[in-house]
Design a protein around this motif. Structure first.
Motif, PDB file in Angstrom:
ATOM      1  N   ALA A 237       0.850  -1.182   0.000  1.00 40.92           N
ATOM      2  CA  ALA A 237       0.000   0.000   0.000  1.00 40.92           C
ATOM      3  C   ALA A 237       0.888   1.236   0.000  1.00 40.92           C
ATOM      4  O   ALA A 237       2.115   1.128   0.072  1.00 40.92           O
ATOM      5  N   ARG A 238       0.256   2.405  -0.052  1.00 43.16           N
ATOM      6  CA  ARG A 238       1.054   3.634  -0.036  1.00 43.16           C
ATOM      7  C   ARG A 238       1.886   3.674   1.240  1.00 43.16           C
ATOM      8  O   ARG A 238       1.469   3.161   2.287  1.00 43.16           O
ATOM      9  N   PRO A 239       3.068   4.252   1.205  1.00 44.49           N
ATOM     10  CA  PRO A 239       3.967   4.226   2.355  1.00 44.49           C
ATOM     11  C   PRO A 239       3.358   4.904   3.578  1.00 44.49           C
ATOM     12  O   PRO A 239       2.942   6.056   3.519  1.00 44.49           O
ATOM     13  N   SER A 240       3.311   4.157   4.673  1.00 50.60           N
ATOM     14  CA  SER A 240       2.719   4.658   5.917  1.00 50.60           C
ATOM     15  C   SER A 240       3.552   4.300   7.135  1.00 50.60           C
ATOM     16  O   SER A 240       3.571   5.039   8.112  1.00 50.60           O
ATOM     17  N   GLU A 358       7.631   5.971  -2.537  1.00 51.11           N
ATOM     18  CA  GLU A 358       7.131   7.186  -3.178  1.00 51.11           C
ATOM     19  C   GLU A 358       6.300   6.903  -4.420  1.00 51.11           C
ATOM     20  O   GLU A 358       5.367   7.634  -4.741  1.00 51.11           O
ATOM     21  N   GLU A 359       6.638   5.829  -5.134  1.00 53.26           N
ATOM     22  CA  GLU A 359       5.961   5.528  -6.394  1.00 53.26           C
ATOM     23  C   GLU A 359       4.533   5.043  -6.216  1.00 53.26           C
ATOM     24  O   GLU A 359       3.785   4.936  -7.189  1.00 53.26           O
ATOM     25  N   VAL A 360       4.132   4.709  -4.993  1.00 56.99           N
ATOM     26  CA  VAL A 360       2.745   4.293  -4.760  1.00 56.99           C
ATOM     27  C   VAL A 360       2.077   5.183  -3.715  1.00 56.99           C
ATOM     28  O   VAL A 360       1.112   4.779  -3.076  1.00 56.99           O
ATOM     29  N   ASP A 364       1.992  13.263  -6.632  1.00 52.13           N
ATOM     30  CA  ASP A 364       3.251  13.742  -7.181  1.00 52.13           C
ATOM     31  C   ASP A 364       3.786  14.800  -6.220  1.00 52.13           C
ATOM     32  O   ASP A 364       3.203  15.878  -6.080  1.00 52.13           O
ATOM     33  N   ARG A 365       4.873  14.499  -5.529  1.00 53.85           N
ATOM     34  CA  ARG A 365       5.385  15.389  -4.484  1.00 53.85           C
ATOM     35  C   ARG A 365       5.774  16.767  -5.032  1.00 53.85           C
ATOM     36  O   ARG A 365       5.692  17.763  -4.327  1.00 53.85           O
ATOM     37  N   PRO A 370      -2.622  14.316  -7.918  1.00 57.08           N
ATOM     38  CA  PRO A 370      -2.767  12.866  -7.687  1.00 57.08           C
ATOM     39  C   PRO A 370      -2.179  12.063  -8.838  1.00 57.08           C
ATOM     40  O   PRO A 370      -2.168  12.525  -9.987  1.00 57.08           O
ATOM     41  N   LYS A 371      -1.635  10.906  -8.518  1.00 54.84           N
ATOM     42  CA  LYS A 371      -1.110  10.021  -9.556  1.00 54.84           C
ATOM     43  C   LYS A 371      -1.481   8.581  -9.205  1.00 54.84           C
ATOM     44  O   LYS A 371      -1.770   8.263  -8.044  1.00 54.84           O
TER      45      LYS A 371
END
Length: 467
Positions: A237-240, A358-360, A364-365, A370-371
């Motif tokens: 999942a997205r980094p948490s 970062e890729e998930v 886009d920092r 959103p990406k």
């Protein structure tokens, strides 16, 4: 076990005498008599009756939400009824409305159809979500419909109707490309493929690439268990989660989930994030207006945070992170959760050269736009009949689980020991008994917004159950 119910019966009698003057409710008296029934928590009929009466008691005007009868219902019967929360000024917050499961599933299905899903995609996706709500996992059911699936489709980072491609396949394995379609549909497809292979060859292992959020991992492991297999699934999942001794979110909450058949009415299903808490539960704290427990979140300064709204904001900005199971540092074994989270990330990405970190993250920092979040999943099914009789396996599983629940209880505990899958089964029984699922104010608004956003939904759902 008899001692526990002798104690409960006596306790119920004492409570009824002490509180009779202040709470003369006939419903309450009926509930107390049910508590004293031998093996009441094992009797489906009694549990359903208790659930119905407890809900009716909770709906009584001016009911005290701190009444001990609700605590008994939760700890003994596994029935957690939502009661009004008292405000500081003595008033109360409006209780969630109970909505029928069939209505809710159809509403979610119609939403997916509106977004362009096929009939099959909409049916399966809504089924995964409603199963979460039936099991009492409110963080991953209706609560995910708008903010995770609909909003991401609207933003163009998830697509409602995409084909599933098989990239590589052998008798026992497969690599599947979800093409950034609905993970709620990709997940069941992959586990079903793993089960088919297991039934034919003994074992089936499927990896999904370029998928999206697939709901509760327990759905997939239970699919395997109900098919006579041992099931195993996980997703990144997205980094948490921050690594042990770190503060930067690097790993997803990365659930690790097993499903094992039993001779009882429900399988053993352990579905746990590898973090102390997952984002969905913190979002639920936000909806309920409560603080996040200390130890679940750490910020860039190394401070353990409890301010829920600030946490949710700073998680998006990368300024705070979830801690792994065991917490920050190594005093309580946080390196164990960190290691398991890394294991899931590797299984989800290494087979298919998938992105991580970062890729998930979904943003886009540099631009803040959103990406897409191309996630990986894995699904393993082991056909039990390839090794031993399914009946024997189920009996052996049940014997162990019953031994665990029947072992010595802590005198400071609730008087009961649970095994994985039991609470979810009891939530299903409880919610079925009360007529459906609770829909709090925030999720009511989500449904209204979705309805008003789409003309065909507005035409069909001119008035929702809580309006």
């Amino acid at each position: 076990m008899k001692k526990v119910f002798v104690y409960l019966s006596a306790f119920a009698t004492i409570v009824s005498v002490v509180q009779a003057a202040t709470s003369p409710s006939p419903l309450r008296a009926e509930l107390l008599s049910l508590i004293g029934s031998p093996s009441a928590h094992l009797d489906t009929k009694i549990r359903n009756e208790f659930s119905t009466k407890l809900q009716a008691f909770a709906d009584t005007p001016d009911v005290d939400p701190s009444d001990i009868i609700f605590a008994i219902g939760a700890s003994v019967f596994g029935i957690d009824i939502t009661t009004p929360v008292k405000k500081a000024d003595g008033g109360s917050v409006e209780k969630p409305v109970i909505v029928d499961f069939d209505f809710m599933k159809q509403f979610m299905k119609d939403v997916f159809l509106t977004y362009g899903c096929t009939e099959d995609q909409a049916e399966i996706s809504s089924e995964v979500l409603i199963e979460s709500d039936k099991r009492g996992i409110d963080s991953h059911g209706l609560g995910r419909l708008k903010p995770i699936y609909c909003d991401r489709i609207d933003k163009g980072i998830l697509w409602a109707n995409k084909p599933i491609s098989i990239i590589k396949e052998t008798e026992t394995t497969a690599l599947v490309d979800g093409n950034l379609g609905l993970g709620l549909y990709i997940g069941p497809y992959c586990m079903d493929l793993a089960i088919q292979k297991a039934k034919k060859y003994g074992v089936g292992f499927v990896v999904a690439q370029r998928s999206t959020h697939y709901g509760i991992a327990g759905y997939y492991s239970q699919m395997a268990a109900e098919a006579g297999c041992v099931g195993f699934s996980g997703t990144n999942a997205r980094p948490s989660i921050a690594p042990t001794f770190g503060v930067e979110p690097m790993l997803g909450t990365n659930p690790l989930c097993f499903g094992i058949p039993s001779d009882e009415e429900f399988p053993f299903v352990i579905d746990c994030a590898t973090s102390v808490n997952q984002r969905g539960k913190i979002e639920r704290y936000g909806r309920e207006g409560v603080s996040t427990p200390r130890g679940a979140v750490i910020d860039n300064e190394g401070i353990e945070r409890t301010d829920t709204e600030g946490i949710l904001r700073d998680m998006v900005l990368g300024k705070c992170a979830l801690t792994p199971v065991g917490g920050a540092g190594d005093k309580m074994g946080g390196y164990k959760g960190y290691g398991w989270a890394t294991t899931v990330e590797l299984l989800c990405t290494a087979f298919q050269s998938g992105p991580f970190g970062e890729e998930v993250c979904g943003v886009d920092r540099e631009t803040g736009k959103p990406k897409p979040m191309p996630l990986g999943h894995f699904f393993l099914a082991i056909n039990i009949e390839s090794i031993c009789s399914l009946q024997t396996f189920k009996r052996n599983t049940g014997n162990l689980l019953r031994a665990l629940r029947g072992s010595m209880k802590s005198p400071k505990g609730p008087g009961r020991i649970y095994t994985a899958g039991e609470l979810e089964n009891e939530a299903r029984i409880s919610r079925t008994g009360q007529g459906g699922m609770p829909v709090p104010k925030a999720l009511q608004q989500n449904m209204i917004d979705l309805r008003n956003q789409h003309p065909n939904l507005k035409e069909k759902y001119g008035k929702l159950p809580f309006e």
